[in-house]
Enzyme design. Structure first.
Site, PDB file in Angstrom:
ATOM      1  N   LYS A   1     -12.999 -24.288 -40.547  1.00  0.00           N
ATOM      2  CA  LYS A   1     -12.202 -25.098 -41.488  1.00  0.00           C
ATOM      3  C   LYS A   1     -12.218 -24.217 -42.617  1.00  0.00           C
ATOM      4  O   LYS A   1     -13.167 -23.668 -43.165  1.00  0.00           O
ATOM      5  CB  LYS A   1     -12.964 -26.350 -41.892  1.00  0.00           C
ATOM      6  CG  LYS A   1     -12.170 -27.294 -42.843  1.00  0.00           C
ATOM      7  CD  LYS A   1     -12.942 -28.420 -42.965  1.00  0.00           C
ATOM      8  CE  LYS A   1     -14.006 -28.605 -43.887  1.00  0.00           C
ATOM      9  NZ  LYS A   1     -13.709 -28.239 -45.347  1.00  0.00           N
TER      10      LYS A   1
ATOM     11  N   ASP B   1      -7.647 -26.923 -44.396  1.00  0.00           N
ATOM     12  CA  ASP B   1      -7.798 -28.358 -44.916  1.00  0.00           C
ATOM     13  C   ASP B   1      -7.319 -28.237 -46.434  1.00  0.00           C
ATOM     14  O   ASP B   1      -8.090 -28.081 -47.384  1.00  0.00           O
ATOM     15  CB  ASP B   1      -9.372 -28.479 -44.902  1.00  0.00           C
ATOM     16  CG  ASP B   1      -9.823 -29.615 -45.404  1.00  0.00           C
ATOM     17  OD1 ASP B   1      -8.981 -30.511 -45.661  1.00  0.00           O
ATOM     18  OD2 ASP B   1     -10.897 -29.874 -45.666  1.00  0.00           O
ATOM     19  N   LEU B   2      -6.137 -28.342 -46.652  1.00  0.00           N
ATOM     20  CA  LEU B   2      -5.384 -28.344 -47.874  1.00  0.00           C
ATOM     21  C   LEU B   2      -4.790 -29.971 -48.392  1.00  0.00           C
ATOM     22  O   LEU B   2      -4.610 -30.225 -49.445  1.00  0.00           O
ATOM     23  CB  LEU B   2      -4.231 -27.462 -47.831  1.00  0.00           C
ATOM     24  CG  LEU B   2      -4.420 -25.988 -47.815  1.00  0.00           C
ATOM     25  CD1 LEU B   2      -3.458 -25.310 -47.957  1.00  0.00           C
ATOM     26  CD2 LEU B   2      -5.757 -25.545 -48.738  1.00  0.00           C
ATOM     27  N   LYS B   3      -4.982 -30.952 -47.384  1.00  0.00           N
ATOM     28  CA  LYS B   3      -4.658 -32.321 -47.768  1.00  0.00           C
ATOM     29  C   LYS B   3      -3.254 -32.224 -48.505  1.00  0.00           C
ATOM     30  O   LYS B   3      -3.427 -33.022 -49.660  1.00  0.00           O
ATOM     31  CB  LYS B   3      -5.810 -32.773 -48.465  1.00  0.00           C
ATOM     32  CG  LYS B   3      -7.191 -32.817 -47.887  1.00  0.00           C
ATOM     33  CD  LYS B   3      -8.209 -33.647 -48.423  1.00  0.00           C
ATOM     34  CE  LYS B   3      -9.403 -33.513 -47.792  1.00  0.00           C
ATOM     35  NZ  LYS B   3     -10.116 -32.026 -47.858  1.00  0.00           N
TER      36      LYS B   3
ATOM     37  N   ASP C   1       2.425 -34.935 -51.619  1.00  0.00           N
ATOM     38  CA  ASP C   1       3.509 -34.635 -52.677  1.00  0.00           C
ATOM     39  C   ASP C   1       4.654 -35.425 -52.116  1.00  0.00           C
ATOM     40  O   ASP C   1       4.768 -36.267 -51.314  1.00  0.00           O
ATOM     41  CB  ASP C   1       4.016 -33.140 -52.558  1.00  0.00           C
ATOM     42  CG  ASP C   1       4.178 -32.665 -54.184  1.00  0.00           C
ATOM     43  OD1 ASP C   1       5.333 -33.574 -54.567  1.00  0.00           O
ATOM     44  OD2 ASP C   1       3.790 -31.860 -54.662  1.00  0.00           O
TER      45      ASP C   1
ATOM     46  N   THR D   1     -14.422 -39.039 -46.857  1.00  0.00           N
ATOM     47  CA  THR D   1     -15.743 -39.696 -46.661  1.00  0.00           C
ATOM     48  C   THR D   1     -16.685 -39.720 -47.832  1.00  0.00           C
ATOM     49  O   THR D   1     -17.882 -40.121 -47.539  1.00  0.00           O
ATOM     50  CB  THR D   1     -16.549 -38.660 -45.577  1.00  0.00           C
ATOM     51  OG1 THR D   1     -16.421 -37.377 -45.841  1.00  0.00           O
ATOM     52  CG2 THR D   1     -15.846 -38.934 -44.108  1.00  0.00           C
TER      53      THR D   1
ATOM     54  N   ARG E   1     -22.904 -27.857 -44.326  1.00  0.00           N
ATOM     55  CA  ARG E   1     -24.210 -27.597 -44.757  1.00  0.00           C
ATOM     56  C   ARG E   1     -25.278 -27.198 -44.083  1.00  0.00           C
ATOM     57  O   ARG E   1     -26.024 -26.190 -43.782  1.00  0.00           O
ATOM     58  CB  ARG E   1     -24.611 -28.513 -45.980  1.00  0.00           C
ATOM     59  CG  ARG E   1     -23.777 -28.630 -47.141  1.00  0.00           C
ATOM     60  CD  ARG E   1     -24.389 -29.740 -48.065  1.00  0.00           C
ATOM     61  NE  ARG E   1     -23.433 -29.590 -49.384  1.00  0.00           N
ATOM     62  CZ  ARG E   1     -22.524 -30.357 -49.537  1.00  0.00           C
ATOM     63  NH1 ARG E   1     -22.173 -31.250 -48.589  1.00  0.00           N
ATOM     64  NH2 ARG E   1     -21.900 -30.588 -50.797  1.00  0.00           N
TER      65      ARG E   1
END
Length: 227
Positions: A30, A59-61, A64, A118, A208
């Site tokens: 990712k 993962d830029l979400k 617009d 999340t 992590r």
């Protein structure tokens, strides 16, 4: 269930070092906001050079107006990534515009829609969206499904409800996974591997617990064995 490792480290070199340690595995990687804004498309090409079998999740979400999202989706598809995401709250019309724009690609990336981040707890989510997480996440997922998306980003705890509202083959990707019960840090609705499996999650994202480990490769090996 598939594994996706988040490349969320502070520098390009640190992310490349991590990816190099994991290069014998054809896993998802990712690439998020900070990394992509800093390192751009050349970084994606460097990852593929390390292992052409890496599957890249950008993962830029996207969020617009429909035409702008469709324009961005077309540019992303030309980068050769295997998956990217949009915000479901942009609406069915915007998601539909993205999927329609990608119809011309012989091999298009998977498109996932983000339902509820999340990092939201139940109170904060309701304050912003005016409804309960499980109910709204399932509704957002249905909108994404009807718009032609391939799946959603959600917590493990919404995965089963999402599939019930859509289709068992509709993908669910869950970020913030703590494989063996590690600290949740800034994530609120985290889960371990056993919970993700029980809730029918398709792709688990681990950050992590991998990149903070003394031996990231050993942690990934352990996760893959558990999967």
């Amino acid at each position: 269930m598939q594994l996706c490792v988040a490349l969320d480290l502070p520098t390009r070199q640190q992310n490349l070092q991590l990816a190099t340690k994991l290069a014998k595995h054809d896993i998802w990687l990712k690439v998020g906001f900070r990394t992509f804004i800093r390192d751009g498309q050349p970084f994606l090409e460097e990852l593929k050079a390390l292992n052409p079998g890496f599957k890249l999740f950008l993962d830029l979400k996207l969020y617009d107006i429909p035409n702008t999202m469709a324009d961005a989706a077309e540019e992303i598809a030309q980068m050769g990534v295997e998956m990217f995401n949009v915000h479901a709250s942009a609406g069915k019309k915007a998601m539909g515009a993205v999927m329609q724009r990608l119809e011309g690609f012989e091999k298009r990336p998977l498109v996932l829609a983000v339902t509820a981040l999340t990092s939201f707890d139940y109170h904060t989510f309701k304050e912003i969206y005016g409804g309960d997480i499980e109910e709204k996440a399932a509704w957002f997922a249905l909108q994404a499904y009807q718009a032609g998306c391939d799946g959603v980003v959600c917590s493990a705890y919404e995965s089963r409800a999402v599939k019930r509202e859509t289709d068992r083959k509709f993908l669910t990707l869950t970020p913030g996974i703590r494989p063996f019960g590690e600290s949740s840090d800034d994530q609120k609705r985290v889960a371990d591997i056993e919970t993700a499996r029980r809730e029918m999650v398709d792709i688990v994202v681990v950050g992590r617990p991998v990149y903070k480990a003394d031996d990231p490769a050993a942690v990934v090996e352990k996760i893959l064995q558990a999967l």
